[in-house]
Structures are given as C-alpha cells and as structure tokens.
Write a protein that holds these residues in place. Structure first.
Motif, PDB file in Angstrom:
ATOM      1  N   MET A  84      56.305  90.270  30.245  1.00  0.00           N
ATOM      2  CA  MET A  84      57.684  90.655  29.920  1.00  0.00           C
ATOM      3  C   MET A  84      57.715  91.918  29.074  1.00  0.00           C
ATOM      4  N   VAL A  85      56.731  92.033  28.156  1.00  0.00           N
ATOM      5  CA  VAL A  85      56.653  93.194  27.270  1.00  0.00           C
ATOM      6  C   VAL A  85      55.324  93.904  27.540  1.00  0.00           C
ATOM      7  N   SER A  86      55.386  95.207  27.703  1.00  0.00           N
ATOM      8  CA  SER A  86      54.181  95.987  27.982  1.00  0.00           C
ATOM      9  C   SER A  86      53.152  95.818  26.877  1.00  0.00           C
ATOM     10  N   ARG A  87      51.883  95.717  27.281  1.00  0.00           N
ATOM     11  CA  ARG A  87      50.793  95.635  26.313  1.00  0.00           C
ATOM     12  C   ARG A  87      50.176  97.006  26.047  1.00  0.00           C
ATOM     13  N   TYR A  88      50.747  98.068  26.639  1.00  0.00           N
ATOM     14  CA  TYR A  88      50.199  99.406  26.396  1.00  0.00           C
ATOM     15  C   TYR A  88      50.348  99.737  24.905  1.00  0.00           C
ATOM     16  N   GLY A  89      49.229 100.018  24.252  1.00  0.00           N
ATOM     17  CA  GLY A  89      49.280 100.307  22.822  1.00  0.00           C
ATOM     18  C   GLY A  89      49.228  99.066  21.950  1.00  0.00           C
ATOM     19  N   LEU A  90      48.952  97.919  22.538  1.00  0.00           N
ATOM     20  CA  LEU A  90      48.619  96.719  21.757  1.00  0.00           C
ATOM     21  C   LEU A  90      47.091  96.605  21.782  1.00  0.00           C
ATOM     22  N   ILE A  91      46.462  96.620  20.621  1.00  0.00           N
ATOM     23  CA  ILE A  91      44.997  96.544  20.585  1.00  0.00           C
ATOM     24  C   ILE A  91      44.584  95.203  21.176  1.00  0.00           C
ATOM     25  N   ALA A  92      43.827  95.249  22.271  1.00  0.00           N
ATOM     26  CA  ALA A  92      43.602  94.065  23.098  1.00  0.00           C
ATOM     27  C   ALA A  92      42.713  93.041  22.416  1.00  0.00           C
ATOM     28  N   PHE A  93      43.091  91.777  22.516  1.00  0.00           N
ATOM     29  CA  PHE A  93      42.263  90.645  22.079  1.00  0.00           C
ATOM     30  C   PHE A  93      41.825  89.905  23.342  1.00  0.00           C
ATOM     31  N   ALA A  94      42.711  89.135  23.964  1.00  0.00           N
ATOM     32  CA  ALA A  94      42.399  88.446  25.220  1.00  0.00           C
ATOM     33  C   ALA A  94      43.481  88.833  26.225  1.00  0.00           C
ATOM     34  N   SER A  95      43.126  89.721  27.132  1.00  0.00           N
ATOM     35  CA  SER A  95      44.135  90.418  27.932  1.00  0.00           C
ATOM     36  C   SER A  95      44.960  89.513  28.835  1.00  0.00           C
ATOM     37  N   SER A  96      44.417  88.366  29.266  1.00  0.00           N
ATOM     38  CA  SER A  96      45.196  87.520  30.168  1.00  0.00           C
ATOM     39  C   SER A  96      46.137  86.605  29.383  1.00  0.00           C
ATOM     40  N   LEU A  97      46.107  86.693  28.045  1.00  0.00           N
ATOM     41  CA  LEU A  97      46.921  85.817  27.192  1.00  0.00           C
ATOM     42  C   LEU A  97      47.843  86.593  26.248  1.00  0.00           C
ATOM     43  N   ASP A  98      47.429  87.778  25.807  1.00  0.00           N
ATOM     44  CA  ASP A  98      48.176  88.543  24.791  1.00  0.00           C
ATOM     45  C   ASP A  98      49.605  88.839  25.236  1.00  0.00           C
ATOM     46  N   GLN A  99      50.545  88.691  24.311  1.00  0.00           N
ATOM     47  CA  GLN A  99      51.912  89.119  24.579  1.00  0.00           C
ATOM     48  C   GLN A  99      52.605  89.472  23.268  1.00  0.00           C
ATOM     49  N   ILE A 100      53.326  90.591  23.265  1.00  0.00           N
ATOM     50  CA  ILE A 100      54.090  91.035  22.092  1.00  0.00           C
ATOM     51  C   ILE A 100      55.414  90.279  22.048  1.00  0.00           C
ATOM     52  N   GLY A 101      55.873  89.919  20.837  1.00  0.00           N
ATOM     53  CA  GLY A 101      57.173  89.264  20.703  1.00  0.00           C
ATOM     54  C   GLY A 101      57.723  89.415  19.293  1.00  0.00           C
ATOM     55  N   PRO A 102      59.015  89.035  19.112  1.00  0.00           N
ATOM     56  CA  PRO A 102      59.713  89.289  17.849  1.00  0.00           C
ATOM     57  C   PRO A 102      59.739  88.118  16.860  1.00  0.00           C
ATOM     58  N   PHE A 103      59.862  88.496  15.585  1.00  0.00           N
ATOM     59  CA  PHE A 103      60.205  87.588  14.493  1.00  0.00           C
ATOM     60  C   PHE A 103      61.593  87.956  13.985  1.00  0.00           C
ATOM     61  N   SER A 104      62.380  86.951  13.603  1.00  0.00           N
ATOM     62  CA  SER A 104      63.732  87.215  13.115  1.00  0.00           C
ATOM     63  C   SER A 104      64.192  86.038  12.286  1.00  0.00           C
ATOM     64  N   ARG A 105      65.351  86.203  11.630  1.00  0.00           N
ATOM     65  CA  ARG A 105      65.885  85.081  10.856  1.00  0.00           C
ATOM     66  C   ARG A 105      66.829  84.225  11.689  1.00  0.00           C
ATOM     67  N   THR A 106      67.318  84.772  12.815  1.00  0.00           N
ATOM     68  CA  THR A 106      68.194  83.984  13.680  1.00  0.00           C
ATOM     69  C   THR A 106      67.756  84.119  15.138  1.00  0.00           C
TER      70      THR A 106
END
Lengths: 94, 495
Positions: free
Chosen positions: B198-220
């Motif tokens: 859903m979110v591009s991993r380009y520029g995310l320093i790779a850990f486990a590529s078939s599992l990694d995904q960027i996502g948000p933290f918020s208060r609501t």
C-alpha cells in the motif's frame, strides 16, 4: 533434532569478523532459538506450496522513461573513501 | 485555550484555516513539548529545527496565498530513523550508519513534504528495526511516556512516544512483525500497518522485504486515515507497490458496525496473554456486539506457528538485505585496515552492527545456507501459506478479526533484554498479519491497574483498510479513551 551449528563457518559466510568469545556466545543463543523453531519443522506440510510474497503479484513494469539521476558527488561525498569519481577500497587480492 | 500540542491533526487543520494560529505556532508547540519531555523519553535521535522551521514558514506563506496542500498542510510529523531523508542524518539507530546524510528522500517522505507536512525530525528505533522495546538502539534506549522505567515497545518506540506526549502531531514507523502496532499499544496511541504494498518501501532501509510496511501513528483513528491518505499508492520506484486506485481512507469512519461480522481470534486469547489485557479485549468485543455487530470466536490454528516461522523468514531476509553494509559506499569503515577488502568488510560489519543485528544476520545466514534452506526457510514459507489459508477461511465467516495487540502492557526496561525468546514473544499477536500481508491497526481501549495503556487490534483482509478503519473508529468511540500520558501533561519544564 539437536541443533549443532558450525558458528565460525556461518560468521564467515556473513562476513562478520567475530572473536572466539563472541562466536561461542552467539552459537549458544542460535542453538536456543533454533530449538524453538523445531516446532515449525514438526508441522506436516506435505503438498503445501511455500509463500515467498504475501500478495499474488506478477512482475511490475514501469514506463521506460528517462528521469533524473543522483549527481555522483551527492553520494561519493558520503562514502568512507572515494577518488576520481569512484569508491576506493583496500587491495582485493591477497 | 488548550495547549496547541494536544490538538488532533484534524483540529489543527481547522484552526490553521480559520486563522486561529499558524504552522509556526504548531511547530513551536511541539518543540516546546519535546524540550519538556526528551530528557526522560529520548524519543528523537535528531530534531531538524532548521528544516522544520523553514517548512512551517513555507506552509504559512502557501496557505496565505491560497495554496492549500490538504489535511497535513503545516502539520508537524516525526519520522522513524530508518526512513531516508535528504540531507538529514539517517542511521536506523546503527553505528554502521552514524553520520550518514542521504542524498535523496524516500517516497513516503517526499509525499509527506508534498502534502505540506512539517518534518520535525527522526525518531529512535531498535537497530535496523530489530526488536520490540527500542532498547537495541546504538544511541541509547527510549522510555515509555506513561512510566519512564518501562519500554515504549518497538521497534518504532520513538515514533509512538512522540505522538503520545505531543512532541509531534503524527508520526510514521515501519512494521515487519508488529513494530508499529505493539509500540502504539504500549504508548496508548493509534498505530496502523497497511496492506503490504500500500505504501512504497523506496527509501525505507530494508529489514525483511516481504514483510516490511510503512504506516502511521496518531492520537485518533481519523488522524491515522489522514496520514495514510498522504502516503498510500503506487510508486514507480517500488515494484511491489500495489498498482490500482486507492480510496480516501478518511472517508470511511462514521459508518458504525451494525451488521458487520467480527471474529475474536481464539489462539490470541490464550495462556500467554495477560489477564487484564484479555479482560479489556473481551469487554470491547461485548461492546461491539452491543453496537450491532455479530461477534463470534474464530480460529487461526497456524498462528501457533507464526512466531517461529517469522523468526526464520525475517532474519533470512535481513541477512541478505544487510549485506549492503560493507564499508564501501556509505557508513562505517574500520580503521584497522589490514589485509584485503574482504577483511575490511568483515571487520567493519562486526564493529558497526549491534548484538541483536549480528544475532539475526547469523541466524538468517544459517537458515539460508546449503543443506538447511528447505528445512528452515522453505518450511517457514510453507507455514506462511498455512497462515494465509487460515485467514482466508476466517474471512469467509467474518469481515474483520480482533485480538489483543500485545500480550502484555509496557514491561520494565531490561526485563527481556537478556532473553531474546521472551522478547520475540512480544510480537505473537501482530506477526500473523505481516505473514499474510494484511492491514491491521491498534487502538487504545483503556488502562491496566498500573495505569499502563492496553491496545486492541483489528485485522482485515488485504486491501480491507476501509472496513478496518470503520471498526477502529467505532472501537475508539466505544472505548472513550481520553487519558493522556503523565509526561504529556507534566508542568515540569526542563530548561
């Protein structure tokens, strides 16, 4: 299955220069972790295909277009050693 | 008026457009909060004061001239330090990358900037995102805002803590086995892992590529959807990003749960789950039923094996990904230059990586080595198939699944540091969704008797973000969780 790891061989494959003490400590920890993994090995999985990727995707192709690239200086300046527009390393052969 | 740092993103956006305050005011408010809390929390590795100030001033100028970039315009957002930021030091909490200033922005970062967000700085994590407590940072651990003798969870502990105390309005992390949801649960905020791709991993320093995904933290929950909206969607730089239309997730929040079928996962309510956590999850399940959902128990038998499979798959992929850190193109190179380039690489790596990273590289290298590949990695991948099959059967019966996010609330600093397997168990409820590639979210639902937050997990099928957010919004409403971390409300100012 008791786990017996040639930890020095594994460290060499991983290109990690570890001391004898470090090798011994990591070796023991790995054996503990892998014994935990034995549960997985005991699971019958005959005929189950492995999943290497979570979604059914095929190769993704992007349009073949020219785009801007990074200027060499922008990353060579971050390298441990560089010369004449190239990365510089110690000698390669013994 | 309340302190600006306590506003939600949605509230701050309305105030900005009404002219009640400026983006610079919002930045000043979170900066002041960081000044108050950082000595105890150590949530940030780098505060980019100059860059943030310039971005906030530009956001104000743009808005004044009618150039509105959308809901994140002028909003201070923090980024986990494994997200590559142009010109701002990016380390993944590793000595091997100390001092590295990337020459480019990752796609999620670039999209946030284009959406007008003000990047406050880079947050602490377990080295290369390997851990569940943010204790494995080469630059020192982070602490929990609810009790600074406890861990914030991990690996995205810094990102969770900033949002919890108000030193950012929102933040981003990465989730490989629970690294967004578990710290969100332990810090009492909302944390969400999108569908894989859903979110591009380009520029995310790779850990486990078939599992990694960027996502948000918020208060609501609403803020979570606003943050995800800004970064989601196909990217030419990531061939695993999903090619297709992405809906506006912030549009699906007020539908309630009437008529939805919800499955409480039997295996994730078992022995290892703290009784107070279990009670809070059961209570919320009852409330959802009271709100018109049909709640049943559903089994995911393979989840019993998910943890063990994960700890073969993730280290195996990490051992390959981390081969790039070799002292040639970036990062640390040893000063003990004896022998060949290969000796230089092995010495640089041994010096630059911390113990947990070395442990996982060795584990992964072993699991992939000749003669063991099928027994370990191959078998783990077959367990992954069984896990996906279980989810598929479950989603024939229900629309979403629910469970605890973490088996316990925040644990004391040091408690699990010497016992890798106890630490790995922290992710037992979150790993199944990573193996399946499905979206999942943690929403705070209450406090235990030590006033530590309890997280409630909602899992949905791949691309099921809308129904996941729909249920999450109802859980948030039913929980009525408004408590704030003591550190966020502390009057003590450290000058």
């Amino acid at each position: 299955m008791p786990v017996d790891i040639d930890i020095a061989k594994v460290a060499n494959l991983a290109r990690l220069a570890l001391s004898e003490e470090e090798l011994a400590a990591y070796g023991t920890q790995l054996e503990d972790i892998l014994e935990h993994a034995e549960r997985v090995q005991a699971l019958p999985t005959d005929g189950v295909e492995p999943t290497s990727h979570p979604l059914p995707m095929v190769n993704g192709f992007r349009p073949d277009e020219r785009t801007e690239s990074l200027e060499p200086e922008s990353f060579l300046s971050e390298a441990p050693d560089a010369e004449d527009g190239q990365f510089r390393v110690p000698r390669i052969l013994e | 008026m309340a302190d600006l740092a306590d506003l939600t993103i949605a509230e701050a956006g309305r105030g900005l457009r009404a002219g009640d305050f400026t983006a610079v005011d919002l930045l000043d408010a979170v900066t002041k909060r960081a000044t108050m809390t950082e000595a105890q929390l150590h949530a940030y590795l780098t505060l980019d004061s100059g860059g943030a100030r310039a971005a906030a001033e530009k956001a104000d100028a743009d808005l004044a001239s009618g150039d509105d970039h959308g809901p994140l315009h002028g909003i201070p957002v923090a980024l986990k330090d494994n997200m590559v930021t142009k010109g701002v030091e990016t380390t993944a909490s590793s000595q091997i990358l100390a001092g590295w200033k990337p020459p480019y922005d990752g796609t999620a970062v670039a999209r946030l900037k284009a959406a007008g967000a003000v990047i406050t700085g880079k947050t602490n994590l377990d080295e290369f995102a390997m851990g569940s407590s943010t204790e494995n940072s080469a630059f020192g651990p982070s602490r929990n805002p609810w009790d600074h003798t406890r861990v914030p969870g991990g690996s995205s502990g810094g990102s969770a803590a900033t949002v919890s105390v108000g030193s950012a309005f929102g933040s981003f992390g990465s989730d490989t086995g629970g690294s967004i949801r578990q710290p969100a649960a332990l810090c009492g905020v909302v944390g969400m892992k999108p569908t894989y791709g859903m979110v591009s991993r380009y520029g995310l320093i790779a850990f486990a590529s078939s599992l990694d995904q960027i996502g948000p933290f918020s208060r609501t929950v609403e803020d979570s959807a606003l943050l995800l909206d800004a970064v989601a969607g196909w990217d030419r730089m990531d061939s695993t990003s999903i090619d297709g239309d992405v809906p506006a997730f912030s549009g699906s929040l007020s539908k309630g749960v009437e008529g939805l079928r919800i499955g409480l996962v039997t295996e994730l309510m078992g022995e290892g789950i703290d009784p107070q956590v279990k009670a809070a999850v059961t209570a919320m399940a009852d409330k959802l039923a009271g709100a018109g959902a049909e709640v049943i128990e559903v089994g995911l038998p393979a989840s019993e094996y998910a943890l063990s499979a994960y700890y073969l798959i993730a280290p195996a992929e990490a051992s390959a990904n981390l081969a790039r850190f070799d002292g040639v193109r970036y990062g640390h190179r040893t000063e003990h230059l004896e022998g060949t380039t290969e000796d230089m690489m092995a010495m640089s790596r041994a010096e630059g990586f911390g113990p947990e990273v070395i442990r996982r590289i060795l584990l992964g290298t072993y699991a992939l080595s000749a003669g063991y590949y099928d027994a370990f990695y191959g078998q783990a991948q077959r367990v992954r198939t069984l896990m996906r099959n279980d989810f598929a059967s479950a989603y024939e019966q229900v629309d979403v699944l629910i469970s605890p996010t973490s088996p316990t609330t925040a644990f004391p600093v040091g408690e699990r540091a010497a016992d890798p397997i106890a630490m790995y168990y922290s992710d037992v409820c979150t790993i199944p969704s990573n193996l399946a590639g499905d979206p999942a979210i943690s929403v705070p639902v209450g406090l235990d008797d030590q006033r530590l937050p309890i997280g409630f997990q909602i899992m949905a099928p791949a691309l099921g973000e809308e129904v996941m957010y729909q249920v999450a919004a109802e859980v948030e409403r039913l929980a009525g969780f408004t408590d704030r971390a003591p550190l966020a409300t502390s009057e003590v100012v450290h000058p």
